[in-house]
Write a protein that holds these residues in place. Structure first.
Motif, PDB file in Angstrom:
ATOM      1  N   ILE A   1       0.840  -1.204   0.000  1.00 42.50           N
ATOM      2  CA  ILE A   1       0.000   0.000   0.000  1.00 42.50           C
ATOM      3  C   ILE A   1       0.868   1.245   0.000  1.00 42.50           C
ATOM      4  O   ILE A   1       0.620   2.210  -0.722  1.00 42.50           O
ATOM      5  CB  ILE A   1      -0.963  -0.012   1.201  1.00 42.50           C
ATOM      6  CG1 ILE A   1      -2.117  -0.982   0.931  1.00 42.50           C
ATOM      7  CG2 ILE A   1      -1.509   1.376   1.474  1.00 42.50           C
ATOM      8  CD1 ILE A   1      -3.184  -0.991   1.980  1.00 42.50           C
ATOM      9  N   PHE A   2       1.907   1.262   0.827  1.00 42.91           N
ATOM     10  CA  PHE A   2       2.794   2.425   0.892  1.00 42.91           C
ATOM     11  C   PHE A   2       3.560   2.614  -0.414  1.00 42.91           C
ATOM     12  O   PHE A   2       3.845   3.732  -0.823  1.00 42.91           O
ATOM     13  CB  PHE A   2       3.792   2.273   2.039  1.00 42.91           C
ATOM     14  CG  PHE A   2       3.171   2.428   3.399  1.00 42.91           C
ATOM     15  CD1 PHE A   2       1.805   2.513   3.569  1.00 42.91           C
ATOM     16  CD2 PHE A   2       3.980   2.486   4.531  1.00 42.91           C
ATOM     17  CE1 PHE A   2       1.240   2.653   4.824  1.00 42.91           C
ATOM     18  CE2 PHE A   2       3.426   2.634   5.798  1.00 42.91           C
ATOM     19  CZ  PHE A   2       2.053   2.709   5.942  1.00 42.91           C
ATOM     20  N   MET A   3       3.909   1.493  -1.081  1.00 44.10           N
ATOM     21  CA  MET A   3       4.708   1.579  -2.301  1.00 44.10           C
ATOM     22  C   MET A   3       3.907   2.158  -3.459  1.00 44.10           C
ATOM     23  O   MET A   3       4.460   2.834  -4.322  1.00 44.10           O
ATOM     24  CB  MET A   3       5.239   0.193  -2.687  1.00 44.10           C
ATOM     25  CG  MET A   3       6.338  -0.335  -1.800  1.00 44.10           C
ATOM     26  SD  MET A   3       6.834  -2.002  -2.277  1.00 44.10           S
ATOM     27  CE  MET A   3       7.457  -1.714  -3.923  1.00 44.10           C
ATOM     28  N   ALA A   4       2.610   1.876  -3.516  1.00 43.52           N
ATOM     29  CA  ALA A   4       1.782   2.303  -4.638  1.00 43.52           C
ATOM     30  C   ALA A   4       1.450   3.783  -4.507  1.00 43.52           C
ATOM     31  O   ALA A   4       0.527   4.175  -3.808  1.00 43.52           O
ATOM     32  CB  ALA A   4       0.500   1.467  -4.685  1.00 43.52           C
ATOM     33  N   GLY A   5       2.221   4.612  -5.184  1.00 38.51           N
ATOM     34  CA  GLY A   5       1.962   6.039  -5.157  1.00 38.51           C
ATOM     35  C   GLY A   5       2.450   6.737  -3.918  1.00 38.51           C
ATOM     36  O   GLY A   5       2.268   7.950  -3.771  1.00 38.51           O
ATOM     37  N   HIS A   6       3.069   6.020  -2.980  1.00 44.63           N
ATOM     38  CA  HIS A   6       3.555   6.593  -1.728  1.00 44.63           C
ATOM     39  C   HIS A   6       2.481   7.424  -1.030  1.00 44.63           C
ATOM     40  O   HIS A   6       2.724   8.539  -0.572  1.00 44.63           O
ATOM     41  CB  HIS A   6       4.810   7.445  -1.980  1.00 44.63           C
ATOM     42  CG  HIS A   6       5.979   6.645  -2.438  1.00 44.63           C
ATOM     43  ND1 HIS A   6       6.236   6.400  -3.772  1.00 44.63           N
ATOM     44  CD2 HIS A   6       6.951   6.009  -1.745  1.00 44.63           C
ATOM     45  CE1 HIS A   6       7.321   5.652  -3.884  1.00 44.63           C
ATOM     46  NE2 HIS A   6       7.772   5.395  -2.676  1.00 44.63           N
ATOM     47  N   ARG A   7       1.301   6.853  -0.952  1.00 47.53           N
ATOM     48  CA  ARG A   7       0.209   7.524  -0.254  1.00 47.53           C
ATOM     49  C   ARG A   7      -0.795   6.483   0.229  1.00 47.53           C
ATOM     50  O   ARG A   7      -0.863   5.372  -0.306  1.00 47.53           O
ATOM     51  CB  ARG A   7      -0.471   8.569  -1.139  1.00 47.53           C
ATOM     52  CG  ARG A   7      -1.145   7.998  -2.356  1.00 47.53           C
ATOM     53  CD  ARG A   7      -1.721   9.094  -3.253  1.00 47.53           C
ATOM     54  NE  ARG A   7      -2.966   9.639  -2.707  1.00 47.53           N
ATOM     55  CZ  ARG A   7      -3.144  10.936  -2.478  1.00 47.53           C
ATOM     56  NH1 ARG A   7      -2.179  11.799  -2.692  1.00 47.53           N
ATOM     57  NH2 ARG A   7      -4.297  11.366  -2.016  1.00 47.53           N
ATOM     58  N   ILE A   8      -1.557   6.866   1.235  1.00 43.85           N
ATOM     59  CA  ILE A   8      -2.645   6.029   1.733  1.00 43.85           C
ATOM     60  C   ILE A   8      -3.922   6.812   1.491  1.00 43.85           C
ATOM     61  O   ILE A   8      -4.155   7.849   2.116  1.00 43.85           O
ATOM     62  CB  ILE A   8      -2.496   5.704   3.233  1.00 43.85           C
ATOM     63  CG1 ILE A   8      -1.084   5.207   3.543  1.00 43.85           C
ATOM     64  CG2 ILE A   8      -3.524   4.667   3.660  1.00 43.85           C
ATOM     65  CD1 ILE A   8      -0.824   5.039   5.026  1.00 43.85           C
TER      66      ILE A   8
END
Length: 356
Positions: A288-295
Motif C-alpha cells: 500500500i505504501f509503495m503504490a503512489g507513496h500515499r494512503i
C-alpha cells in the motif's frame, strides 16, 4: 453507571485532544529548530512518548508475572496502530508516505516482527533476547537521528541565522512533555470510564481486556496521528505509527523480558494467531505504501474494516474458549486475504498509473 462516569469520560477526551495538540505542535516546531525532519521526530520522540502506556502496562504486568498481558498488550497495540489508527488517520485526510518509510522503516517494522516470532518459537522470550531487543532500539534511534542530521545538514546551515533561541526550544520541550503528560491522564480517564460502562452493560472482563485495554493504551497514538493528519503534519502521523510499532517490540518487550521472572513466556495461542496476524498487518503496509507513496481514504476505510473483523474474532474467541477451530479459520480467512488483497490492489494501482 453514574453521571460522574460520563463526565470523566468527556473530560478525558478533551484532555486527550488538548495533549495531542500540544505534542504535535511542540514536536513539529522542535524538528524545524534543530534540523531534524518531522518524520524522524514522529519516528522517535513522538512514537516513543505515545508508547509510554504500553511500556508501563507491559513492564508492570511482566514484573507481576502476568506474561499474557505484557505480550498481548504489545501485539494488540501494534495491530491497532496500523489498522485502526493509520486507517482512521487516512480516512480523515489521505496520507503521503515518505520514500524513507517505504525503503527503510516499514522493512524494519517487518523485520522486528519476524525477529519477535523467531524468539518466541521456543515458547519464551528469555533475558538475553531481551538484551538484544533493547540494543536494537538504541541502535535504531541513534542511526535514525544521525541519518536525518546528515541529510538535512545543508538545510540547517542555510537556515542557521534563523535558528530559534534556546528559550524557544525550551518552550517546545515543555509543550512536548506537557502533551505527553496530558495524553497519559486523558487515556487513563477514558479507559477507566469505558471499562465502567462496559461492566455496567454486562461485558466480561476478558472481552474488556482484549478490546478496551488494547485500544486504551493506543489512545495517545490515535489522538496524535489523527490530529497530525488533520493539521497537515502527515509525516508525524505515519512516523508515529511505524515508530511506535518498532519501539513496542524492541523496547517494551525487551524491558518486559528483563523484569519478568525467568523471561517472558509466550502462550501457544499467540504463536498460532496473534503474532502471525501482527506480521501480516506489517507486511500489508508495504504494498500500500509503495503504490503512489500515499494512503488514500478508501484504503484507510479498508484498514478500519479489517480491524473490525479482527475484534470480532477476539470477541468470539473470548465467548467460546473451547473453539480451537476458530483460530485456524481466523488465520485462513483474515491474515492471508489481508496480505494478498492489499498486494493485488496496490500492484494494480501501480500498473494502472504507469500506463497512464
Amino acid at each position: 453507571m453514574s453521571v460522574i462516569t460520563l463526565f470523566l469520560l468527556a473530560v478525558g477526551l478533551i484532555i486527550l485532544v488538548f495533549g495531542a495538540e500540544l505534542l504535535v505542535r511542540g514536536a513539529s516546531a522542535l524538528a524545524a529548530s534543530i534540523g531534524i525532519s518531522p518524520l524522524v521526530v514522529g519516528l522517535t520522540v513522538v512514537a516513543y512518548g505515545t508508547s509510554s502506556p504500553e511500556l508501563a502496562v507491559s513492564v508492570l504486568a511482566a514484573w507481576n508475572g502476568q506474561a499474557g498481558i505484557a505480550l498481548g498488550n504489545v501485539v494488540g497495540s501494534n495491530i491497532c496502530n496500523v489498522l485502526l489508527i493509520l486507517g482512521l488517520s487516512a480516512a480523515v485526510a489521505p496520507l503521503l508516505v515518505a520514500r524513507q518509510v517505504v525503503r527503510l522503516e516499514v522493512p524494519i517494522m517487518i523485520g522486528t516482527s519476524l525477529l519477535l516470532i523467531l524468539f518466541a518459537l521456543d515458547g519464551a522470550i528469555v533475558r538475553w533476547e531481551g538484551v538484544l531487543l533493547i540494543a536494537g532500539v538504541v541502535g535504531y534511534t541513534v542511526w535514525t537521528i544521525r541519518r536525518s542530521r546528515r541529510e538535512l545538514r545543508e538545510q540547517v546551515e542555510q537556515a542557521a541565522s534563523e535558528t530559534p533561541h534556546a528559550s524557544s526550544r525550551g518552550r517546545q520541550l515543555v509543550e512536548i512533555v506537557g502533551g505527553l503528560i496530558l495524553l497519559g491522564i486523558g487515556s487513563k480517564l477514558l479507559v477507566d470510564g469505558a471499562v465502567t460502562i462496559a461492566r455496567y452493560l454486562g461485558v466480561s472482563d476478558l472481552v474488556i481486556g482484549l478490546t478496551i485495554i488494547a485500544v486504551g493504551t493506543s489512545l495517545p497514538e490515535l489522538a496524535t496521528s489523527v490530529l497530525a493528519s488533520w493539521r497537515g503534519q502527515r509525516d508525524i502521523a505515519v512516523g508515529n505509527v511505524v515508530g511506535s510499532n518498532i519501539y513496542n517490540i524492541l523496547a517494551v518487550l525487551g524491558l518486559s523480558s528483563l523484569v519478568a521472572p525467568g523471561g517472558l513466556p509466550v502462550p501457544p495461542v499467540a504463536l498460532t494467531f496473534d503474532l502471525p496476524i501482527m506480521l501480516a498487518v506489517a507486511v500489508a503496509c508495504l504494498p500500500i505504501f509503495m503504490a503512489g507513496h500515499r494512503i488514500n481514504r478508501w484504503e484507510g476505510l479498508l484498514f478500519l474494516g479489517y480491524y473490525a473483523v479482527y475484534v470480532w474474532f477476539l470477541v468470539l474467541t473470548a465467548i467460546d474458549h473451547d473453539s480451537r477451530m476458530l483460530l485456524g479459520q481466523a488465520m485462513l480467512w483474515f491474515a492471508l486475504p489481508l496480505t494478498v488483497l492489499t498486494l493485488a490492489i496496490s500492484l494494480w494501482r501501480h500498473r494502472h498509473s504507469f500506463r497512464h
